[in-house]
Design a protein around this motif. Structure first.
Motif, PDB file in Angstrom:
ATOM      1  N   SER A 142      48.325   3.146  32.219  1.00 35.06           N
ATOM      2  CA  SER A 142      49.681   2.734  31.879  1.00 35.06           C
ATOM      3  C   SER A 142      50.369   3.783  31.010  1.00 35.06           C
ATOM      4  O   SER A 142      51.551   4.104  31.204  1.00 35.06           O
ATOM      5  CB  SER A 142      49.640   1.390  31.145  1.00 35.06           C
ATOM      6  N   PHE A 143      49.628   4.338  30.070  1.00 32.87           N
ATOM      7  CA  PHE A 143      50.151   5.381  29.176  1.00 32.87           C
ATOM      8  C   PHE A 143      50.626   6.591  29.980  1.00 32.87           C
ATOM      9  O   PHE A 143      51.760   7.070  29.822  1.00 32.87           O
ATOM     10  CB  PHE A 143      49.048   5.774  28.188  1.00 32.87           C
ATOM     11  N   TYR A 144      49.779   7.071  30.881  1.00 34.14           N
ATOM     12  CA  TYR A 144      50.140   8.263  31.651  1.00 34.14           C
ATOM     13  C   TYR A 144      51.240   7.968  32.673  1.00 34.14           C
ATOM     14  O   TYR A 144      52.092   8.831  32.929  1.00 34.14           O
ATOM     15  CB  TYR A 144      48.904   8.839  32.330  1.00 34.14           C
ATOM     16  N   ASN A 145      51.236   6.763  33.222  1.00 35.83           N
ATOM     17  CA  ASN A 145      52.296   6.396  34.159  1.00 35.83           C
ATOM     18  C   ASN A 145      53.660   6.433  33.489  1.00 35.83           C
ATOM     19  O   ASN A 145      54.641   6.914  34.073  1.00 35.83           O
ATOM     20  CB  ASN A 145      52.014   5.014  34.746  1.00 35.83           C
ATOM     21  N   ARG A 146      53.743   5.946  32.262  1.00 32.58           N
ATOM     22  CA  ARG A 146      55.014   5.970  31.531  1.00 32.58           C
ATOM     23  C   ARG A 146      55.494   7.391  31.278  1.00 32.58           C
ATOM     24  O   ARG A 146      56.690   7.642  31.155  1.00 32.58           O
ATOM     25  CB  ARG A 146      54.874   5.234  30.189  1.00 32.58           C
ATOM     26  N   LEU A 147      54.550   8.322  31.205  1.00 29.98           N
ATOM     27  CA  LEU A 147      54.898   9.712  30.919  1.00 29.98           C
ATOM     28  C   LEU A 147      55.141  10.528  32.186  1.00 29.98           C
ATOM     29  O   LEU A 147      55.381  11.736  32.114  1.00 29.98           O
ATOM     30  CB  LEU A 147      53.784  10.357  30.084  1.00 29.98           C
ATOM     31  N   GLY A 148      55.087   9.861  33.350  1.00 28.27           N
ATOM     32  CA  GLY A 148      55.454  10.536  34.588  1.00 28.27           C
ATOM     33  C   GLY A 148      54.316  11.030  35.449  1.00 28.27           C
ATOM     34  O   GLY A 148      54.548  11.669  36.481  1.00 28.27           O
ATOM     35  N   TRP A 149      53.068  10.753  35.077  1.00 31.47           N
ATOM     36  CA  TRP A 149      51.930  11.195  35.871  1.00 31.47           C
ATOM     37  C   TRP A 149      51.792  10.331  37.124  1.00 31.47           C
ATOM     38  O   TRP A 149      52.024   9.122  37.086  1.00 31.47           O
ATOM     39  CB  TRP A 149      50.641  11.102  35.061  1.00 31.47           C
TER      40      TRP A 149
END
Length: 229
Positions: A142-149
């Motif tokens: 979820s953390f990386y998804n929010r950052l565009g990964w």
């Protein structure tokens, strides 16, 4: 008021603190993913982590940073050249690990460490970031998804019959500007006119956002590699 969090380069003196953060963080997300706590408490694994971090700090291909608060390490970041020889190191920088001690989750420390990784990509002129995350680590995903990964489709086996999935990120510096109208060619700038003219002779338009010296140098290097220089 909370003491400010500082991001800095690590040294070998920091290894014990790094291992402590890594151990606590991985224990938390592996237990959340269904692993048994007793299986994670192997002293041999702790020693392997200690040796691994010491090698990373010594390696010319790795950059290791930490977040500190009140003199204590509360977060860690490891990044560098891709681990796989099949990935082009001139285009990809790998984010190996971001860990934050669980007691400090939700305070923005992970985001600050991630910003340091983005700075690394930008400073190294790397257009793409690469990382892998355990598929049961929902918090990290979820953390990386929010950052565009975004997933790139590759994966490798992980614990508990759950894979590590690979994610990629387009570095901000690599995203081309969007114009509503065609930009006008830039006029040669004092001290940079030669670089601009070298590009124009090859039919390449020069726009205001170009780093002329870097663009001309990259073109010359490309021609040299192809025997045209």
């Amino acid at each position: 008021m909370d003491t400010p969090v500082m991001i800095r380069q690590v040294t070998l003196v920091d290894v014990d603190g790094i291992v402590e953060v890594h151990t606590q963080a991985r224990t938390a997300y592996y237990i959340a993913g269904g692993l048994n706590a007793d299986d994670l408490a192997d002293p041999a694994q702790t020693q392997r982590r200690h040796d691994g971090w010491a090698r990373a700090i010594h390696s010319p291909d790795r950059v290791v940073k930490c977040a500190t608060q009140d003199g204590k390490i509360v977060g860690i970041l490891s990044m560098g050249r891709p681990n796989s020889p099949t990935i082009e190191a001139r285009k990809v920088g790998q984010l190996y690990q971001i860990h934050v001690i669980p007691s400090h989750w939700g305070n923005g420390i992970g985001a600050r460490l991630h910003t340091s990784f983005i700075d690394y990509l930008t400073d190294s002129s790397l257009p793409t970031g690469l990382l892998e995350v355990w598929e049961r680590n929902i918090r990290a995903q979820s953390f990386y998804n929010r950052l565009g990964w975004k997933p790139d489709g590759d994966r490798r086996p992980g614990p508990a019959s759950s894979d590590y999935v690979f994610l990629r990120l387009a570095a901000p510096a690599a995203v081309a500007p969007t114009y509503t109208t065609e930009p006008s060619p830039a006029s040669p700038v004092a001290g940079r006119g030669v670089a601009a003219e070298a590009l124009r002779r090859r039919g390449i338009p020069v726009f205001p956002h170009y780093d002329l010296d870097r663009a001309a140098a990259a073109l010359a290097e490309q021609e040299r590699q192809h025997g045209n220089g």
